[in-house]
Design an enzyme around this catalytic site. Structure first.
Site, PDB file in Angstrom:
ATOM      1  N   ASP A 163      -8.052  -9.242 -16.114  1.00  0.00           N
ATOM      2  CA  ASP A 163      -7.200 -10.336 -16.581  1.00  0.00           C
ATOM      3  C   ASP A 163      -8.147 -11.491 -16.875  1.00  0.00           C
ATOM      4  O   ASP A 163      -8.757 -12.061 -15.961  1.00  0.00           O
ATOM      5  CB  ASP A 163      -6.187 -10.721 -15.496  1.00  0.00           C
TER       6      ASP A 163
ATOM      7  N   ASN B 224     -12.062 -11.407 -27.010  1.00  0.00           N
ATOM      8  CA  ASN B 224     -11.043 -11.048 -27.998  1.00  0.00           C
ATOM      9  C   ASN B 224      -9.609 -11.161 -27.475  1.00  0.00           C
ATOM     10  O   ASN B 224      -8.689 -11.396 -28.264  1.00  0.00           O
ATOM     11  CB  ASN B 224     -11.298  -9.608 -28.462  1.00  0.00           C
TER      12      ASN B 224
ATOM     13  N   THR C 111      -1.569  -5.625 -36.285  1.00  0.00           N
ATOM     14  CA  THR C 111      -1.625  -5.248 -34.865  1.00  0.00           C
ATOM     15  C   THR C 111      -0.281  -5.614 -34.245  1.00  0.00           C
ATOM     16  O   THR C 111       0.550  -6.279 -34.873  1.00  0.00           O
ATOM     17  CB  THR C 111      -2.726  -6.029 -34.120  1.00  0.00           C
TER      18      THR C 111
ATOM     19  N   GLN D 281      -6.619 -20.557 -51.090  1.00  0.00           N
ATOM     20  CA  GLN D 281      -5.613 -21.095 -52.025  1.00  0.00           C
ATOM     21  C   GLN D 281      -5.177 -22.511 -51.637  1.00  0.00           C
ATOM     22  O   GLN D 281      -5.349 -22.927 -50.513  1.00  0.00           O
ATOM     23  CB  GLN D 281      -4.418 -20.161 -52.090  1.00  0.00           C
TER      24      GLN D 281
ATOM     25  N   LYS E 182      -6.786 -21.921 -30.518  1.00  0.00           N
ATOM     26  CA  LYS E 182      -7.811 -21.337 -31.391  1.00  0.00           C
ATOM     27  C   LYS E 182      -8.714 -22.426 -31.985  1.00  0.00           C
ATOM     28  O   LYS E 182      -9.916 -22.204 -32.193  1.00  0.00           O
ATOM     29  CB  LYS E 182      -7.150 -20.501 -32.493  1.00  0.00           C
TER      30      LYS E 182
ATOM     31  N   GLY F 272      -5.226  -2.941 -30.853  1.00  0.00           N
ATOM     32  CA  GLY F 272      -5.476  -3.833 -31.977  1.00  0.00           C
ATOM     33  C   GLY F 272      -6.926  -4.064 -32.326  1.00  0.00           C
ATOM     34  O   GLY F 272      -7.746  -3.125 -32.385  1.00  0.00           O
ATOM     35  N   ILE F 273      -7.265  -5.314 -32.549  1.00  0.00           N
ATOM     36  CA  ILE F 273      -8.601  -5.691 -33.008  1.00  0.00           C
ATOM     37  C   ILE F 273      -9.661  -5.365 -31.951  1.00  0.00           C
ATOM     38  O   ILE F 273     -10.745  -4.863 -32.277  1.00  0.00           O
ATOM     39  CB  ILE F 273      -8.613  -7.194 -33.375  1.00  0.00           C
TER      40      ILE F 273
ATOM     41  N   TYR G 219      -0.682 -21.927 -30.101  1.00  0.00           N
ATOM     42  CA  TYR G 219      -1.695 -20.968 -30.580  1.00  0.00           C
ATOM     43  C   TYR G 219      -2.742 -21.704 -31.424  1.00  0.00           C
ATOM     44  O   TYR G 219      -3.945 -21.507 -31.245  1.00  0.00           O
ATOM     45  CB  TYR G 219      -0.982 -19.881 -31.388  1.00  0.00           C
TER      46      TYR G 219
HETATM   47  P1  NAI Z   1      -2.940  -7.249 -29.654  1.00  0.00           P
HETATM   48  O1  NAI Z   1      -1.719  -7.803 -29.031  1.00  0.00           O
HETATM   49  O2  NAI Z   1      -2.890  -5.923 -30.330  1.00  0.00           O
HETATM   50  O3  NAI Z   1      -4.139  -7.197 -28.584  1.00  0.00           O
HETATM   51  C1  NAI Z   1      -4.353  -8.182 -27.641  1.00  0.00           C
HETATM   52  C2  NAI Z   1      -4.842  -7.507 -26.369  1.00  0.00           C
HETATM   53  O4  NAI Z   1      -5.126  -8.537 -25.404  1.00  0.00           O
HETATM   54  C3  NAI Z   1      -3.806  -6.579 -25.739  1.00  0.00           C
HETATM   55  O5  NAI Z   1      -4.386  -5.300 -25.478  1.00  0.00           O
HETATM   56  C4  NAI Z   1      -3.394  -7.289 -24.465  1.00  0.00           C
HETATM   57  O6  NAI Z   1      -3.054  -6.406 -23.405  1.00  0.00           O
HETATM   58  C5  NAI Z   1      -4.647  -8.079 -24.160  1.00  0.00           C
HETATM   59  N1  NAI Z   1      -4.380  -9.214 -23.274  1.00  0.00           N
HETATM   60  C6  NAI Z   1      -3.368 -10.112 -23.329  1.00  0.00           C
HETATM   61  N2  NAI Z   1      -3.451 -10.971 -22.297  1.00  0.00           N
HETATM   62  C7  NAI Z   1      -4.548 -10.617 -21.587  1.00  0.00           C
HETATM   63  C8  NAI Z   1      -5.161 -11.110 -20.413  1.00  0.00           C
HETATM   64  N3  NAI Z   1      -4.655 -12.162 -19.728  1.00  0.00           N
HETATM   65  N4  NAI Z   1      -6.295 -10.516 -19.963  1.00  0.00           N
HETATM   66  C9  NAI Z   1      -6.805  -9.454 -20.618  1.00  0.00           C
HETATM   67  N5  NAI Z   1      -6.265  -8.920 -21.733  1.00  0.00           N
HETATM   68  C10 NAI Z   1      -5.139  -9.493 -22.200  1.00  0.00           C
HETATM   69  O7  NAI Z   1      -3.418  -8.396 -30.664  1.00  0.00           O
HETATM   70  P2  NAI Z   1      -4.618  -8.465 -31.704  1.00  0.00           P
HETATM   71  O8  NAI Z   1      -4.037  -8.844 -32.980  1.00  0.00           O
HETATM   72  O9  NAI Z   1      -5.487  -7.281 -31.618  1.00  0.00           O
HETATM   73  O10 NAI Z   1      -5.386  -9.736 -31.149  1.00  0.00           O
HETATM   74  C11 NAI Z   1      -6.757  -9.735 -30.770  1.00  0.00           C
HETATM   75  C12 NAI Z   1      -7.322 -11.132 -30.980  1.00  0.00           C
HETATM   76  O11 NAI Z   1      -7.315 -11.426 -32.375  1.00  0.00           O
HETATM   77  C13 NAI Z   1      -6.509 -12.239 -30.303  1.00  0.00           C
HETATM   78  O12 NAI Z   1      -7.386 -13.205 -29.760  1.00  0.00           O
HETATM   79  C14 NAI Z   1      -5.729 -12.822 -31.453  1.00  0.00           C
HETATM   80  O13 NAI Z   1      -5.356 -14.159 -31.219  1.00  0.00           O
HETATM   81  C15 NAI Z   1      -6.742 -12.700 -32.572  1.00  0.00           C
HETATM   82  N6  NAI Z   1      -6.170 -12.755 -33.905  1.00  0.00           N
HETATM   83  C16 NAI Z   1      -5.213 -11.863 -34.301  1.00  0.00           C
HETATM   84  C17 NAI Z   1      -4.692 -11.952 -35.561  1.00  0.00           C
HETATM   85  C18 NAI Z   1      -3.655 -11.008 -36.062  1.00  0.00           C
HETATM   86  O14 NAI Z   1      -3.095 -11.283 -37.131  1.00  0.00           O
HETATM   87  N7  NAI Z   1      -3.347  -9.899 -35.399  1.00  0.00           N
HETATM   88  C19 NAI Z   1      -5.134 -12.979 -36.513  1.00  0.00           C
HETATM   89  C20 NAI Z   1      -6.167 -13.851 -35.994  1.00  0.00           C
HETATM   90  C21 NAI Z   1      -6.647 -13.721 -34.734  1.00  0.00           C
END
Ligand code: NAI
Length: 258
Positions: free
Chosen positions: A63, A90, A192, A258, A159, A17-18, A155
């Protein structure tokens, strides 16, 4: 492509993801990047792929909720590259359950990963960065730390906590003259696993419905691509944001407008 030339960066949650998009963009901008994640299989695979492209990528399993584990990984960064210029906090999880259905265990798990871990990582990054008199910490919060979502109170709280924590730390680091900037990156909804099917407590049908519902509400009519969020992280990591600390950078396709 040298906006982060020779900068040493650590990205958590970088196996997908991000986080992965941020790590890749930083590498292409000349950085050395330590990708970290709890998912070692995927993280190792991506780091190896990136090294084959001639990029300076390493992976360590981390972790983020484990303070001792953080210390080992920071030591590994020091051993490999001698310093730390950029930390991207992240890693995150989303558990969908309204306030009446949410369990205390789910509340604690969400806050452990999304908020407590940001404190641990930030504290350790400051210890490393203040010795060198410079650094940028990027905390990936969310527009869901600004507005409430009925299905995501844990959540939202985590945040929102990150956003105000960042402000306190920014003021502290600036007043101490550490040369460390710290900002929140607040994505809107991005394509993601977190949105497109990986949500805990929600099956794939409901996840698809949720995605369709979100797309209707986003003025730009689509989710963000991870690289569109990564470009904002690059701005916060680079000297282009040299007068920015304690701020929120919102990247949301107009959702909050909005
Ligand atoms: P994702 O689920 O694709 O990636 C999250 C990653 O964090 C995964 O690779 C996972 O294995 C890892 N992770 C989870 N628990 C962990 C831990 N205890 N220790 C180490 N790594 C761990 O999700 P995404 O969307 O890429 O999220 C990345 C960040 O962006 C997060 O903080 C999320 O809250 C934030 N975010 C995401 C949004 C979205 O719409 N996807 C919107 C706003 C914020």
């Amino acid at each position: 492509m040298t906006r982060l030339k020779n900068k040493v960066c650590l990205v958590t949650g970088a196996a997908s993801g991000i986080g992965l998009a941020i790590a890749e963009l930083f590498l292409h901008e000349g950085a050395c990047v330590m990708l970290t994640d709890i998912n070692a299989e995927s993280g190792e695979r991506h780091a190896e792929r990136l090294r084959k492209d001639g990029l300076t990528a390493l992976f360590e399993r981390l972790d983020v909720t484990d303070e001792a584990h953080w210390k080992q990984v920071m030591e590994a960064v020091r051993e490999h590259w001698g310093c730390l210029d950029v930390l991207v906090n992240n890693a995150g999880i989303a558990i969908l359950a309204d306030v009446e259905a949410l369990t205390l265990a789910q509340w604690r798990k969400t806050n452990a990963v999304n908020l407590d871990a940001v404190f641990i990582g930030t504290q350790q990054a400051i210890a490393a960065m203040k010795m060198q008199g410079a650094g940028s910490i990027i905390n990936v919060a969310s527009i869901e730390g600004i507005i409430g979502e009925p299905l995501a109170p844990a959540y939202n709280a985590s945040k929102g906590g990150v956003r105000i924590f960042t402000r306190a730390v920014a003021a502290h680091c600036a007043r101490q003259g550490y040369g460390i900037r710290i900002n929140n990156l607040c994505p809107g909804y991005a394509a993601t696993a977190m949105i497109t099917g990986g949500m805990e407590t929600v099956g794939s049908d409901l996840a698809q419905q949720f995605q369709a519902y979100l797309e209707q509400r986003i003025p730009m009519g689509r989710l963000a691509m991870p690289d569109e969020i990564a470009k904002a992280a690059l701005f916060l990591a680079s000297d282009d944001s040299s007068y920015m600390t304690g701020s929120d950078l919102v990247v949301d396709g107009g959702y909050l407008a909005q």
